[in-house]
Design a protein around this motif. Structure first.
Motif, PDB file in Angstrom:
ATOM      1  N   LEU A  84     -46.837  11.909   1.915  1.00  0.00           N
ATOM      2  CA  LEU A  84     -45.781  12.902   2.109  1.00  0.00           C
ATOM      3  C   LEU A  84     -46.311  14.223   2.635  1.00  0.00           C
ATOM      4  O   LEU A  84     -45.606  14.941   3.351  1.00  0.00           O
ATOM      5  CB  LEU A  84     -45.034  13.128   0.792  1.00  0.00           C
ATOM      6  N   SER A  85     -47.538  14.545   2.303  1.00  0.00           N
ATOM      7  CA  SER A  85     -48.122  15.808   2.764  1.00  0.00           C
ATOM      8  C   SER A  85     -48.185  15.900   4.289  1.00  0.00           C
ATOM      9  O   SER A  85     -48.205  17.000   4.852  1.00  0.00           O
ATOM     10  CB  SER A  85     -49.526  15.987   2.182  1.00  0.00           C
ATOM     11  N   GLU A  86     -48.193  14.755   4.970  1.00  0.00           N
ATOM     12  CA  GLU A  86     -48.269  14.740   6.428  1.00  0.00           C
ATOM     13  C   GLU A  86     -46.999  15.287   7.074  1.00  0.00           C
ATOM     14  O   GLU A  86     -47.020  15.672   8.249  1.00  0.00           O
ATOM     15  CB  GLU A  86     -48.550  13.326   6.924  1.00  0.00           C
ATOM     16  N   ILE A  87     -45.899  15.309   6.325  1.00  0.00           N
ATOM     17  CA  ILE A  87     -44.659  15.871   6.869  1.00  0.00           C
ATOM     18  C   ILE A  87     -44.841  17.354   7.174  1.00  0.00           C
ATOM     19  O   ILE A  87     -44.307  17.873   8.162  1.00  0.00           O
ATOM     20  CB  ILE A  87     -43.496  15.649   5.886  1.00  0.00           C
ATOM     21  N   ARG A  88     -45.616  18.029   6.366  1.00  0.00           N
ATOM     22  CA  ARG A  88     -45.881  19.452   6.613  1.00  0.00           C
ATOM     23  C   ARG A  88     -46.553  19.640   7.968  1.00  0.00           C
ATOM     24  O   ARG A  88     -46.212  20.561   8.723  1.00  0.00           O
ATOM     25  CB  ARG A  88     -46.761  20.021   5.496  1.00  0.00           C
TER      26      ARG A  88
ATOM     27  N   SER B 143     -33.167  17.884  -7.574  1.00  0.00           N
ATOM     28  CA  SER B 143     -31.848  17.930  -6.937  1.00  0.00           C
ATOM     29  C   SER B 143     -31.551  19.303  -6.324  1.00  0.00           C
ATOM     30  O   SER B 143     -30.794  19.390  -5.343  1.00  0.00           O
ATOM     31  CB  SER B 143     -30.756  17.552  -7.942  1.00  0.00           C
ATOM     32  N   HIS B 144     -32.168  20.357  -6.862  1.00  0.00           N
ATOM     33  CA  HIS B 144     -31.887  21.698  -6.347  1.00  0.00           C
ATOM     34  C   HIS B 144     -32.436  21.923  -4.936  1.00  0.00           C
ATOM     35  O   HIS B 144     -32.039  22.878  -4.265  1.00  0.00           O
ATOM     36  CB  HIS B 144     -32.471  22.756  -7.295  1.00  0.00           C
ATOM     37  N   TYR B 145     -33.321  21.049  -4.489  1.00  0.00           N
ATOM     38  CA  TYR B 145     -33.838  21.181  -3.118  1.00  0.00           C
ATOM     39  C   TYR B 145     -32.813  20.723  -2.078  1.00  0.00           C
ATOM     40  O   TYR B 145     -32.903  21.108  -0.914  1.00  0.00           O
ATOM     41  CB  TYR B 145     -35.100  20.335  -2.935  1.00  0.00           C
ATOM     42  N   PHE B 146     -31.868  19.889  -2.475  1.00  0.00           N
ATOM     43  CA  PHE B 146     -31.030  19.176  -1.516  1.00  0.00           C
ATOM     44  C   PHE B 146     -29.605  19.726  -1.496  1.00  0.00           C
ATOM     45  O   PHE B 146     -28.936  19.816  -2.524  1.00  0.00           O
ATOM     46  CB  PHE B 146     -31.005  17.681  -1.861  1.00  0.00           C
ATOM     47  N   GLU B 147     -29.146  20.057  -0.296  1.00  0.00           N
ATOM     48  CA  GLU B 147     -27.767  20.503  -0.132  1.00  0.00           C
ATOM     49  C   GLU B 147     -26.793  19.327  -0.162  1.00  0.00           C
ATOM     50  O   GLU B 147     -25.626  19.492  -0.521  1.00  0.00           O
ATOM     51  CB  GLU B 147     -27.617  21.255   1.192  1.00  0.00           C
ATOM     52  N   VAL B 148     -27.262  18.162   0.223  1.00  0.00           N
ATOM     53  CA  VAL B 148     -26.427  16.962   0.289  1.00  0.00           C
ATOM     54  C   VAL B 148     -27.205  15.790  -0.286  1.00  0.00           C
ATOM     55  O   VAL B 148     -28.359  15.566   0.089  1.00  0.00           O
ATOM     56  CB  VAL B 148     -26.022  16.644   1.745  1.00  0.00           C
TER      57      VAL B 148
ATOM     58  N   VAL C 198     -43.417  17.491  -4.483  1.00  0.00           N
ATOM     59  CA  VAL C 198     -42.878  18.816  -4.763  1.00  0.00           C
ATOM     60  C   VAL C 198     -43.455  19.852  -3.805  1.00  0.00           C
ATOM     61  O   VAL C 198     -42.724  20.710  -3.286  1.00  0.00           O
ATOM     62  CB  VAL C 198     -43.137  19.215  -6.230  1.00  0.00           C
ATOM     63  N   GLU C 199     -44.744  19.780  -3.551  1.00  0.00           N
ATOM     64  CA  GLU C 199     -45.373  20.729  -2.632  1.00  0.00           C
ATOM     65  C   GLU C 199     -44.765  20.615  -1.234  1.00  0.00           C
ATOM     66  O   GLU C 199     -44.557  21.626  -0.544  1.00  0.00           O
ATOM     67  CB  GLU C 199     -46.878  20.486  -2.572  1.00  0.00           C
ATOM     68  N   MET C 200     -44.496  19.391  -0.800  1.00  0.00           N
ATOM     69  CA  MET C 200     -43.885  19.175   0.508  1.00  0.00           C
ATOM     70  C   MET C 200     -42.465  19.747   0.550  1.00  0.00           C
ATOM     71  O   MET C 200     -42.081  20.428   1.509  1.00  0.00           O
ATOM     72  CB  MET C 200     -43.886  17.678   0.823  1.00  0.00           C
ATOM     73  N   LEU C 201     -41.682  19.517  -0.508  1.00  0.00           N
ATOM     74  CA  LEU C 201     -40.321  20.052  -0.549  1.00  0.00           C
ATOM     75  C   LEU C 201     -40.327  21.579  -0.589  1.00  0.00           C
ATOM     76  O   LEU C 201     -39.490  22.227   0.043  1.00  0.00           O
ATOM     77  CB  LEU C 201     -39.573  19.480  -1.747  1.00  0.00           C
ATOM     78  N   ASP C 202     -41.263  22.150  -1.324  1.00  0.00           N
ATOM     79  CA  ASP C 202     -41.400  23.613  -1.350  1.00  0.00           C
ATOM     80  C   ASP C 202     -41.662  24.156   0.051  1.00  0.00           C
ATOM     81  O   ASP C 202     -41.073  25.165   0.473  1.00  0.00           O
ATOM     82  CB  ASP C 202     -42.543  24.022  -2.285  1.00  0.00           C
TER      83      ASP C 202
ATOM     84  N   LEU D 243     -32.081  20.413   3.569  1.00  0.00           N
ATOM     85  CA  LEU D 243     -32.591  19.143   3.086  1.00  0.00           C
ATOM     86  C   LEU D 243     -31.457  18.290   2.534  1.00  0.00           C
ATOM     87  O   LEU D 243     -30.549  18.791   1.866  1.00  0.00           O
ATOM     88  CB  LEU D 243     -33.654  19.366   2.004  1.00  0.00           C
ATOM     89  N   GLY D 244     -31.535  16.992   2.814  1.00  0.00           N
ATOM     90  CA  GLY D 244     -30.552  16.053   2.311  1.00  0.00           C
ATOM     91  C   GLY D 244     -31.219  14.771   1.859  1.00  0.00           C
ATOM     92  O   GLY D 244     -32.418  14.555   2.075  1.00  0.00           O
ATOM     93  N   MET D 245     -30.436  13.919   1.224  1.00  0.00           N
ATOM     94  CA  MET D 245     -30.937  12.621   0.775  1.00  0.00           C
ATOM     95  C   MET D 245     -29.839  11.580   0.957  1.00  0.00           C
ATOM     96  O   MET D 245     -28.653  11.864   0.693  1.00  0.00           O
ATOM     97  CB  MET D 245     -31.343  12.686  -0.704  1.00  0.00           C
ATOM     98  N   ILE D 246     -30.229  10.412   1.422  1.00  0.00           N
ATOM     99  CA  ILE D 246     -29.342   9.254   1.497  1.00  0.00           C
ATOM    100  C   ILE D 246     -30.049   8.098   0.811  1.00  0.00           C
ATOM    101  O   ILE D 246     -31.171   7.741   1.200  1.00  0.00           O
ATOM    102  CB  ILE D 246     -29.017   8.842   2.943  1.00  0.00           C
TER     103      ILE D 246
END
Length: 223
Positions: A208-212, A130-135, A96-100, A109-112
């Protein structure tokens, strides 16, 4: 310029191994018909038959019922799995912190994800992300699966960006990393010790934090 980041679900955002173990243990406790088999034996056999999600659970339950002579209907157990798995979903640390952070950077942001529509939708809703993702593209709903390049191109087109303006994050060397590179995206491989490393990737992470750090390191001219 970086405009979008697209994620895989299982093994990337969702700790599927832990989630599955949690569910199977809970299901075992609820069904007396399993209890002539030791719990650890039942759970491990389920996990082995599941093959990290690449075998759908109708076959898993049919195999378990035959092997352990369980007097239950496999369809009832499958229905229980489809409905109940979402209650045991565990996300990887820092999700969640990474998505924020990415949202604050105004990245699309999207998901496949490969899988069945209802099942994967349930799991995404369980995370309340789901609210983080446009697709959000789920293979059953789209009629196409990773690593087919069309599903990656469909995602970037729906986000309104070019492949070279996008990063794909996933754990599977072929279905996620090599497939996304093949359509011109950059890629972040989330390391999974069960897989051999992909032939090529742009970055690799354990957490996941490394993405930041990757996004921040691209510099303000990229964002």
């Amino acid at each position: 310029m970086l405009q979008a980041i697209i994620f895989d679900l299982d093994g990337t955002l969702l700790d599927r191994d832990l989630s599955l173990k949690n569910f199977v243990e809970h299901q075992y406790d609820r069904y007396d018909a399993f209890h002539h088999v030791e719990k650890d034996v039942w759970v491990q056999r389920f996990i082995d038959l599941d093959q990290r999600g690449y075998v759908w659970k109708d076959r898993v339950y049919q195999s378990l019922i035959h092997e352990f002579e369980v007097k239950l209907d496999w369809q009832d157990l499958l229905d229980d799995y489809v409905e109940g798995f979402q209650k045991h979903c565990v996300g990887f640390a820092g999700m969640v912190e990474m998505l924020d952070f990415l949202q604050e950077k105004n990245l699309k942001l999207g998901m496949i994800t490969n899988g069945y529509e209802q099942f994967q939708d349930n799991n995404i809703q369980a995370f309340n992300i789901s609210h983080y993702f446009e697709v959000i593209l789920i293979s059953e709903r789209e009629g196409i699966r990773k690593p087919d390049p069309e599903i990656f191109l469909r995602a970037v087109n729906e986000l309104g960006v070019k492949p070279e303006e996008s990063i794909y994050v996933g754990d599977h060397p072929n279905n996620d990393i090599e497939a996304s590179l093949d359509v011109g995206m950059r890629s972040i491989w989330k390391k999974d010790e069960m897989y051999n490393p992909p032939v090529d990737y742009t970055w690799t992470i354990k957490e996941l934090s490394e993405i930041r750090d990757i996004v921040a390191g691209l510099g303000t001219q990229e964002i």
